[in-house]
Structure formats: structure tokens, C-alpha cells
Design a protein around this motif. Sequence first.
Motif, short mmCIF file in Angstrom:
data_model
loop_
_atom_site.label_atom_id
_atom_site.label_comp_id
_atom_site.label_asym_id
_atom_site.label_seq_id
_atom_site.Cartn_x
_atom_site.Cartn_y
_atom_site.Cartn_z
N GLY B 12 0.82 -1.22 0.00
CA GLY B 12 0.00 0.00 0.00
C GLY B 12 0.84 1.26 0.00
O GLY B 12 1.64 1.47 0.91
N ALA B 13 0.66 2.09 -1.02
CA ALA B 13 1.41 3.35 -1.13
C ALA B 13 0.54 4.53 -0.75
O ALA B 13 0.54 5.57 -1.40
N GLY B 14 -0.22 4.36 0.33
CA GLY B 14 -0.94 5.49 0.91
C GLY B 14 -0.03 6.18 1.92
O GLY B 14 1.17 5.90 2.00
N LEU B 15 -0.63 7.07 2.71
CA LEU B 15 0.15 7.84 3.68
C LEU B 15 0.82 6.95 4.71
O LEU B 15 1.94 7.23 5.14
N SER B 16 0.15 5.89 5.09
CA SER B 16 0.70 5.03 6.14
C SER B 16 1.93 4.28 5.62
O SER B 16 2.99 4.26 6.27
N GLY B 17 1.80 3.69 4.45
CA GLY B 17 2.90 2.92 3.88
C GLY B 17 4.09 3.80 3.55
O GLY B 17 5.25 3.45 3.84
N LEU B 18 3.83 4.96 2.95
CA LEU B 18 4.93 5.84 2.56
C LEU B 18 5.59 6.46 3.79
O LEU B 18 6.80 6.68 3.80
#
Lengths: 540, 540
Positions: B12-18
Motif C-alpha cells: 500500500g502506497a498510501g500515507l501510512s505505507g509511505l
Amino acid sequence: MTAEIWDTIIVGAGLSGLSAAHLLRKRDAKLRILILEGKDRVGGRTMSTEIPAANGVDRWDFGGQWVGSTQIHIMELIKELGLETYPQFNTGKKVHHMGGPSAKVRTYRTNIPALSPMVLMDLTHFLWKIDRLCATVCVEDPLRTPNAVELDSMTLHSFIEQHTWTSELKEEMGLCSRSVFGMEPSQMSFLFFLMYAAAAGGVLPLLESTPGSAQEFKIKGGTQQLSECLADRVGWKNVRLGSAVTAIWQDAEWARVKTETDTFLCKAVIVTCPPHLAAKIHYKPSLPSERAFLTQNMPVGHMIKFIITYHTAFWRENGFSGEIVTGSSTDCPFCVTFDATSPSGNAALVGFIAGQQASQWSSKEAQERGEAVISSLVKYLGPEAASFIYYEEKDWAQEDYSGGCPVNVMAPGLLTYYHPSLRKPCGRIHWAGTETATQWCGYMSGAVQAGHRAAVEVLAELCPTTLTQEDQEALQHIQTFKGSGQKTPSSKLMYLSTSKVVVIALTISAAVLLAQHQNALLKAKTSLMDAFSKTDIFKL
Amino acid sequence: MTAEIWDTIIVGAGLSGLSAAHLLRKRDAKLRILILEGKDRVGGRTMSTEIPAANGVDRWDFGGQWVGSTQIHIMELIKELGLETYPQFNTGKKVHHMGGPSAKVRTYRTNIPALSPMVLMDLTHFLWKIDRLCATVCVEDPLRTPNAVELDSMTLHSFIEQHTWTSELKEEMGLCSRSVFGMEPSQMSFLFFLMYAAAAGGVLPLLESTPGSAQEFKIKGGTQQLSECLADRVGWKNVRLGSAVTAIWQDAEWARVKTETDTFLCKAVIVTCPPHLAAKIHYKPSLPSERAFLTQNMPVGHMIKFIITYHTAFWRENGFSGEIVTGSSTDCPFCVTFDATSPSGNAALVGFIAGQQASQWSSKEAQERGEAVISSLVKYLGPEAASFIYYEEKDWAQEDYSGGCPVNVMAPGLLTYYHPSLRKPCGRIHWAGTETATQWCGYMSGAVQAGHRAAVEVLAELCPTTLTQEDQEALQHIQTFKGSGQKTPSSKLMYLSTSKVVVIALTISAAVLLAQHQNALLKAKTSLMDAFSKTDIFKL
């Protein structure tokens, strides 16, 4: 790589999928039907296994095991397949333990447990309320139930809190929820509970082993035979085991059903796996969002089932039926046991660790769990319980392509917002599985009914001329409820006449008066039971 | 085919993953980190898109858009990335419409809507109750909350039914639930609601645009920039778009992360996607059953967000703030709108169709929905609302690899039975995503916090020497709550002193007395507001 072409692909070789396949083949023997199953066996949530017993080995059901005479779909199938049933043994004292580890262990012989007059009155009043509500539920379209949205906005727990006044009854209802659903009363919508009970003819049929109830009969040789015999009829060449479906893609011409290694083309798909597993399949185009939300709100129960074999049914010799019910406040892992002596006389007990107790006990070592079960059996049935032959358990949460048992429940709000998606086909995809049934949903009979309904839907699309008069009527019945979501009151009449209410009220008063003398308790219960049987009030 | 080898793979490249990737790289620049994302873009539930506006085109957020000064994790990130915030415009009259299509449309200027004295009293009393309960919740381990099991066994709806006495307030609370969660009060555990509010500092911060609240600031250029800037820092070569993870297999040596076409080996995995999507991944060995049950009980909300652009912010000129709140009993599709005029002056409104209204309206044609929105805007803000430049909407339920927005809630019973699985690693798999946060969970800030926490867990395993003092303290904090499931009372003290309660009681009495004269209504509200600001009772 050329994809195989079939007329219909069925996802799941449990009772629902195989019943669908069987009906399709009966209507049109030329239909090419493929059944894809993730497990390495047929039977889904039924599984019959041999274990050591008094006379060598014998076979017991580690999944669904009971059927009842009002479960018309499964009873017809049993007859058609030439299988035999035998009644659940329930003669003798039953054991009842609630109210904490040190509370008195009571025994009783009727269908209503050994309770104080106050709790008995609470129970009578509560069951009357529930059964009255049950009778107003439209199972096909629960939103037609009067006050549906309010009933669906609360948990079963909240209803129990509001309508019972003794802590014993609250614990009793926790036990019922656990043993029927593998879940706690906090985890399901109250309207779902009513709908589930209504689909079984009332609350008591869910709990009892009396005629017409859920625990009435067992099948000689085990319930997995049903699926095996169906696979025989459908043809094992049409059943692919170890073939979990990962994706279903639809276009104008075909449905493409994919497993990890293969792709199959077909004109119609019947998905029979429980909702939380159907949600794992990758659909293209995506399913309507209501369908996705539906499956997110249908968690599955948690049950660990055990069979323990003995040299003799010592409990029978000591006057016990083998039925033990215990509340979660005791230190006993299981919530209920029954006699499981086989038709060939191999003595055994069957028991269930369910709901929050399954969560707690499943994280412990198997040995610790087994020892706790046996120590409880010794406590309730005597020291002979320690001298068992074999103990075997099955945690359905650990079973691949099941992940839980016996059924998926509905969280609050589901019936209000997403219910129409439960049975509504999505393009070429039709939905079966016991969760989609309208009679005895959650049971093997519901699985058969749902399979037949989905098969009729497919026939109407692929070869409508093969439909019988009965099929067409069934189809018309489905159509009637397609415009669901209407909040009109059920056409079903309340079945409690004023005179019956008076009978109950008088009976309760009599029971309480009688029970004022401690030794009159049994008499009070007998009079209650008599009144029940006379008014037939708890049977729908 | 040789599998690529990485140190850590992030799903997941959302805010959490990034955010997780960014922290990992900051601690050890040599760590080989791969981020796999199903979508063709980064940002997850944030998405900034250009649409036609007064001065050509401009960019608006169609996903998460607001941040607040108490959201320390996102505020720090904004600062670090050199982005700028600007306040939500909230000056002027707000529109309030409840009680059916023909009910009077009211306007108000304070933070508390235009309500009759009776409803205002009901609201004050209800918020006091909720905030008092909120203060007892232990977010890290909600079972430590006094009476936790009971609070988790009821829906938010049931609590509202039991503790409010005006139908207006019930409708008001439905609106709050819908606009915060994209869900109805019937669909979530009351304890979950309390925990969610406690993680934000109370109920009012969830609802308001005042300092410290959830709707305080917006980010110039849009929130998706946060993820894009993070991807710049982490390196775009380490981000693979269109690469949905289908399976994670673990053995003694590796975690094997699979997409439809590739397999990657790594030592640690961080799964950041929302629980209902994490549940679709195929795990080998299977995850512990508690984890599977957890994800089955966390449905995601349903929101359709729209932006409508205008030549001028005519509402401001007419003395309106642009904020409209409407109950579900009206015929208006949206539940709330706000001014969305861009920093460069392009006039716009933003609105949300949420919960049951999203379900109903999503099944209709886009044109019908758009027309209904505009006709409501005309009704509430005047005929100028019909002369818009562009209307664009985003139904998050239709977005692949999201399936809903803004957050996954918890069904009743989840916190009681499965909560410890929320953040507990499963072998090499660590869990992030805003649903796992303990401060502002469900918000962008929570996503960042959760990503950091998971990164610290991974660092502790892979390269513990790189942990800073702060990381180690965070780790210790996590350890403190590992033995969760204890039902001891929270150590947090109730923050309402008796004197404050007396102040409220007196204020309410005064308000009611004053309001007996119809024209004294405004005065009553002002005195209430004054009392609120003096006692600071609604700020945690």
C-alpha cells in the motif's frame, strides 16, 4: 492455453453446491457442470471421520450432524439418496451449570432447564416476547417486519438486557447464542436473530432435540455421505478438489472463473461459499458496492467440536442423557454436550466449545484444552468420564476454505441497508450457500434449499424449457420479493390469540404460587410444560 | 524465475505505507524497501484532482482533505515536507435542516446548531455523558475502559436511543455518524465510537472546524502531495504501482509477497491497506483465527464526495459560510457541505453523500444525483447555486483497492473479543493503516502515526541499533499494552469536577427559562455558548 468451456461452474462442493449441480443435471442431463472446491474433499462444513471406539473404529460427524423432520429439503434429499436417520438420544437427566464455577450443578428431565421460579418466569416471559416478534418477521424480506429498522439497529445483547431481569437468564441466552451461532449475543443484529429463528419455525426449535427441532435426528454413517452421494450422482469427473477459485471475470459473452492454475469459461456461475470467503474472490467488473458491504458485515462463528469415545455409555447407566449445558461463567470450556453413541453401539459424547470460549481456548495447547474438557466431564458425569478411549477435536476456524462454523451471522444494520444483495444475482453470478436460505438458513437443509433456488435461477436463464411447474412457482416466489426494501407490515398474522396469552399468564402465576414451596418446583415446571404442549404456543 | 530480494516490503502506497518507508529510510539509508500498490497512483484514500474553475482549472481534494493543529503526526510531516496549510473558511451563517423535507430551514453562527431549547438541553446533556465516558477510554487497550464489555455490546444507535429524548437530537446524531464514518449509528459498537472520539480528544473535535478540530486546516495544493513528496524521498523506483498483493507466504527464512505476476522475498512486511482489503490477501500459513475474525468485523464506510465550482463565492457575499448540515429525513442527498474556495480564490463548495444516503443515491444515475445536489444547494443558498461551472464527484465505494471511505469501523463485540489482533504482528507481517492508530485513528494523522509505529517494529527486528531514543520509547509504549485484554479501570481520571456539572445544570436551567419567550432563543444559546467557553467543558 485454451480455457475449458462449461455451461455452469459451481464454486464450492458442499451441500449447497452439490445440491445445485444435482438439480441442474436432473432437469437437463446434457448440461456440462463443473464444481470447483478449494478443499481436498467434498462436504464443506460437514465432515465425517473415523476414530478409535469401543469396537475398533467408528465414524462421527465433526461438522454439521443433526437434521429434523421439519427440515423438508434435507429430509427429501436423505430419502432420495437412500440414507437412514436415527433419533438423538435424550432420555435421562440433563446437567445444567450456570452462575459461576462454584454455583450448584443442577439436573433436570424436561426441555426447560432447572431454574428458580423467578428465572423460569423471566424465561417464559422472554420466550413469549421473542416468539411473538418472530411471528411478525418476513424471512424473504426482513424489512417488511414491523419496526424492522429499530430491531436491526440493536444487538441481540441489547434486547436481552432490556427484556430480561435475571442474570441467570442473561447467561442462559449467552449460552444459546454461542451454541447456535458460535457467537456472542453482542455480535449480531437482533432482527437477524429473529429472522434466523423464524426460518426455523421459532426459537425453541433451534435449541431442542424434540420432534421438529434442529437436533432431532442424526444420519447413519455421517452427514458427509450426503455430499459424497451427490458427487456420485453428478459424477466425480465434474468435481475438481484442491481448486480454490481466486477470480471471476465477466464480459458480454462469458464468465471466466480462475483458480491459481486454470481458467474456465462458462455461461453461469453459482457461488456457494460462505460470505466472508466469497468476499476474497476477485471480481471483474467489481461487484455492486452493496454486495461488497454485505459481505463485510457477515462474520462467521467460531466453534470447536469434539468427540470423546468410551467403552460404555456409563452416563446412560447412571441415569444421565449425556446432555450438559454450562454458562461461560463456569470454568468449563464447552457450552453443551450430547450423547453421540453410534448406531452400532459405540459409546461417545459430542461437545462444542463456541463463541468467546472458542476464542479463549483455541489459543491454548491442545492438551490443556483436552484436559479441561475431560475434567469438566468428570465433574458433571462422574469419574468414569476420565477413562475414555479417544478424544478428537476439530477447530473450524483453522479449516482452510471454511475459517469458521456453523454459520455467518449479520451485524446490526446489514438487514436495513444491504439485505437485497444477499440473493440478487450479479450478472452471471448466482448466490447460494445456507446463509442465503429462507427455510432453516444456517442449517444443512438451508444449504440444500439455497442450492436448489440458485439452480432454478440458472435454469431459467440457460434452458427455461426444462423448468417444472414446481420450479416455476419457486421462481415466481423469488420474483415476488425482488422489489424488497419495502417497509410494509408482514402479511403473516400474529399467531398468539388473546386466549393463549391468558393461558400463559395464568400458568406463570400458578407456577410461581406452587414454587413458593421449594419441593413444589418440579410440579410447577410440569404444569408449565403441560400448558406449553396444550397451547402449542412455542411451535409455529 | 528468480524472485527479487528486499529487506522490507510495504503493501500500500498510501500515507501510512509511505510514512513507514520514509522513517525506515531515515533510520537506515541502506535498507532496501519496496512498496507495492494496487492502484495506478500513490495516496490511498487521498486524491487531488484538477477540475474546471473560475480561473481556468484548479486542484481539489476528492479524498481526505482536512488536518488540525492537534494532529501532531501529520502536522510534523507537513512541516518536514515544506507544505503549507490554510484554515477552513467558516465565517457567516450556517444552514441547518432537520425534521423532514418541509421542516423549517434554520441558520446559525455558533458551533452549536440552531436547535430548540429542549433539543439544546438534550444535546448538552448527551454530549456531557459521552465526553465523560470518552475520558475513561483507554485507546491503546479499550478493554481497560470501565464497563467495556457492556459498552461494546451495544450499537451507537442503542446508546443514542437510551440517552436522548428528542427525535431532533437522534437525527442530529445520525448526521454526525454519517459525516464522520460514512456509516449509520446502527452499524458500529458504542465503545468503538468512544475510542475513536477519545483518540481525537473528544466528540466535538471530530465535528468542528475550530482550532484543534478535525476540519481546521487544508493543505495548499492538496493532500495527495503528501504521498507524492514522500515517494520522491523514498524514491519512485521503490514504488510499484498497479501491483496488487494477492498472497503473503511465510517460512522460517523469508516472507514471499506475491502479485498476479511476480514474487518478492523479504524479511519483513508492513500491510497498510484497510482491514477488509487485508482480508482478501491469501496468507500461508493462515493467520491466527482472531486476526481473521477481526477483519470480518471491520466494515468500511460509504462516502461520495463532490466538489462544485462557481464563478464567485456568492454564499460568502450573502453572509453564508457555505456550511450546510441536513438530516436524512430531508430529501437532500448530502449530509454536509463546506466552503471549498481554493487558496488562489477559485470559488467552490465541497459536500458529502454518506452512509445510508450513499447507498441509496449510488444506485441512481450520476445525472439524477447531481441534479438533486444542485437543487438542494439552490434551496439552501439561493438561486445562484444553479449557475455552477463544474460538478465532479467521487464514489469511494467504486474505487478499486479502497472500496469505501473514510474509515473501517468496528462492529459490536470486536473490541471485546478480537482487539489484541489489531496491531499484533503475525510472524514477519506488521500492521499499519489509519485503523491501527491510537491518536486520530481514521484520519491522515493516524495513518502517519501507524506507519511510524510499524516501521519502528520492523527496525527493532532488522536493525535495532538504528533506533533513536524516541523510537525506543515508542516501542516500550507498545510493549506496555501487549498484555492487553485486562479489564482494569483506566488510570485516566474523570475530568469533570462537580462544580462544572453544577455550572452546566444552572446554564441549562437558565437557557430553558429564557427560551420560554420565543424571542429569547438567541440569548439562551449565547448564554450556553458563553458557559461552554468559560468552563471549557467540551475541550479535552
